[in-house]
Scaffold this motif. Sequence first.
Motif, mmCIF file in Angstrom:
data_model
loop_
_atom_site.group_PDB
_atom_site.id
_atom_site.type_symbol
_atom_site.label_atom_id
_atom_site.label_comp_id
_atom_site.label_asym_id
_atom_site.label_seq_id
_atom_site.Cartn_x
_atom_site.Cartn_y
_atom_site.Cartn_z
ATOM 1 N N VAL A 167 2.385 -7.067 6.931
ATOM 2 C CA VAL A 167 2.567 -6.568 8.335
ATOM 3 C C VAL A 167 1.506 -5.593 8.775
ATOM 4 O O VAL A 167 0.593 -5.232 7.774
ATOM 5 C CB VAL A 167 3.811 -5.505 8.187
ATOM 6 C CG1 VAL A 167 5.060 -6.496 8.093
ATOM 7 C CG2 VAL A 167 3.738 -4.559 7.375
ATOM 8 N N GLY A 185 -0.070 -3.961 5.622
ATOM 9 C CA GLY A 185 0.934 -3.243 4.762
ATOM 10 C C GLY A 185 1.588 -4.406 4.116
ATOM 11 O O GLY A 185 1.564 -5.657 4.737
ATOM 12 N N PHE A 186 2.560 -3.917 3.282
ATOM 13 C CA PHE A 186 3.321 -4.822 2.538
ATOM 14 C C PHE A 186 4.725 -4.450 2.457
ATOM 15 O O PHE A 186 4.646 -3.187 1.991
ATOM 16 C CB PHE A 186 2.764 -5.230 1.227
ATOM 17 C CG PHE A 186 1.274 -5.690 1.104
ATOM 18 C CD1 PHE A 186 1.097 -7.164 1.424
ATOM 19 C CD2 PHE A 186 0.424 -4.876 0.926
ATOM 20 C CE1 PHE A 186 -0.242 -7.702 1.434
ATOM 21 C CE2 PHE A 186 -1.050 -5.465 0.975
ATOM 22 C CZ PHE A 186 -1.274 -6.816 0.975
ATOM 23 N N ASN A 187 5.707 -5.103 3.166
ATOM 24 C CA ASN A 187 6.898 -4.739 3.141
ATOM 25 C C ASN A 187 7.676 -5.618 2.145
ATOM 26 O O ASN A 187 7.594 -6.724 2.303
ATOM 27 C CB ASN A 187 7.746 -4.718 4.246
ATOM 28 C CG ASN A 187 7.089 -3.670 5.311
ATOM 29 O OD1 ASN A 187 6.597 -2.619 4.729
ATOM 30 N ND2 ASN A 187 7.321 -3.804 6.712
ATOM 31 N N PRO A 188 8.675 -5.040 1.165
ATOM 32 C CA PRO A 188 9.340 -6.002 0.160
ATOM 33 C C PRO A 188 10.391 -6.658 0.909
ATOM 34 O O PRO A 188 10.827 -6.133 2.064
ATOM 35 C CB PRO A 188 10.239 -5.067 -0.548
ATOM 36 C CG PRO A 188 10.058 -3.580 0.012
ATOM 37 C CD PRO A 188 8.938 -3.720 0.912
ATOM 38 N N ILE A 189 10.647 -7.998 0.643
ATOM 39 C CA ILE A 189 11.392 -8.975 1.320
ATOM 40 C C ILE A 189 13.045 -8.636 0.714
ATOM 41 O O ILE A 189 13.305 -8.552 -0.611
ATOM 42 C CB ILE A 189 11.136 -10.358 0.974
ATOM 43 C CG1 ILE A 189 9.938 -10.532 1.841
ATOM 44 C CG2 ILE A 189 12.418 -11.221 1.541
ATOM 45 C CD1 ILE A 189 9.469 -11.810 1.537
ATOM 46 N N TRP A 227 -0.527 -2.518 10.007
ATOM 47 C CA TRP A 227 -0.367 -1.083 9.611
ATOM 48 C C TRP A 227 -1.351 -0.489 10.425
ATOM 49 O O TRP A 227 -2.533 -0.503 10.447
ATOM 50 C CB TRP A 227 -0.520 -0.819 8.191
ATOM 51 C CG TRP A 227 -0.464 0.609 7.795
ATOM 52 C CD1 TRP A 227 0.692 1.107 7.666
ATOM 53 C CD2 TRP A 227 -1.398 1.637 7.532
ATOM 54 N NE1 TRP A 227 0.493 2.664 7.430
ATOM 55 C CE2 TRP A 227 -0.998 2.749 7.346
ATOM 56 C CE3 TRP A 227 -2.664 1.491 7.582
ATOM 57 C CZ2 TRP A 227 -1.540 3.856 7.070
ATOM 58 C CZ3 TRP A 227 -3.440 2.561 7.231
ATOM 59 C CH2 TRP A 227 -2.864 3.836 7.154
ATOM 60 N N VAL A 236 6.873 -9.953 -1.111
ATOM 61 C CA VAL A 236 6.599 -9.005 0.128
ATOM 62 C C VAL A 236 5.936 -9.766 1.537
ATOM 63 O O VAL A 236 5.884 -11.154 1.440
ATOM 64 C CB VAL A 236 5.271 -8.310 -0.249
ATOM 65 C CG1 VAL A 236 5.601 -7.282 -1.284
ATOM 66 C CG2 VAL A 236 4.240 -9.036 -0.452
ATOM 67 N N THR A 237 6.385 -9.239 2.720
ATOM 68 C CA THR A 237 5.626 -9.704 3.862
ATOM 69 C C THR A 237 4.419 -8.830 4.338
ATOM 70 O O THR A 237 4.556 -7.661 4.036
ATOM 71 C CB THR A 237 6.749 -9.713 4.999
ATOM 72 O OG1 THR A 237 7.165 -8.406 5.143
ATOM 73 C CG2 THR A 237 7.877 -10.580 4.740
#
Length: 118
Positions: free
Chosen positions: A28, A13-17, A30, A25-26
């Motif tokens: 992660v 998955g991708f989380n906004p920084i 999922w 994004v980072t």
Amino acid sequence: MPLDVAKSQSKIGFNPILGGNKGDVTVVPWKFDQEKCRKAFCRMGIVDELPFSFVEKKGFMNFMKVAQPFFRIPSRRTVTRDCFDLFNDEKLDNASSNDVTVKELSKKLTKWGTNSMN
């Protein structure tokens, strides 16, 4: 649902920084969680006051196939049971929180010499 997805294969998955540039994004790991999705679905139904039969509507079923093909759409009876269970869980959580709050307030009032709660 994708045809050739190995069950053991990790998903990402991708989380906004936060504070980063737009689009940063980072990555992660999922993992899909059917139970979390069912609880979230139940909360949505309660908050939006949706009828339990909503899960049987063609439009919703099509949307879920596109949005999250791994989600097994529960029957309206299962949704009803999930909502009832969620209500009972929330009621118990709130009751224990209220008990703690009342006890703490009672202690404070006793300390101040103004406790009329006893």
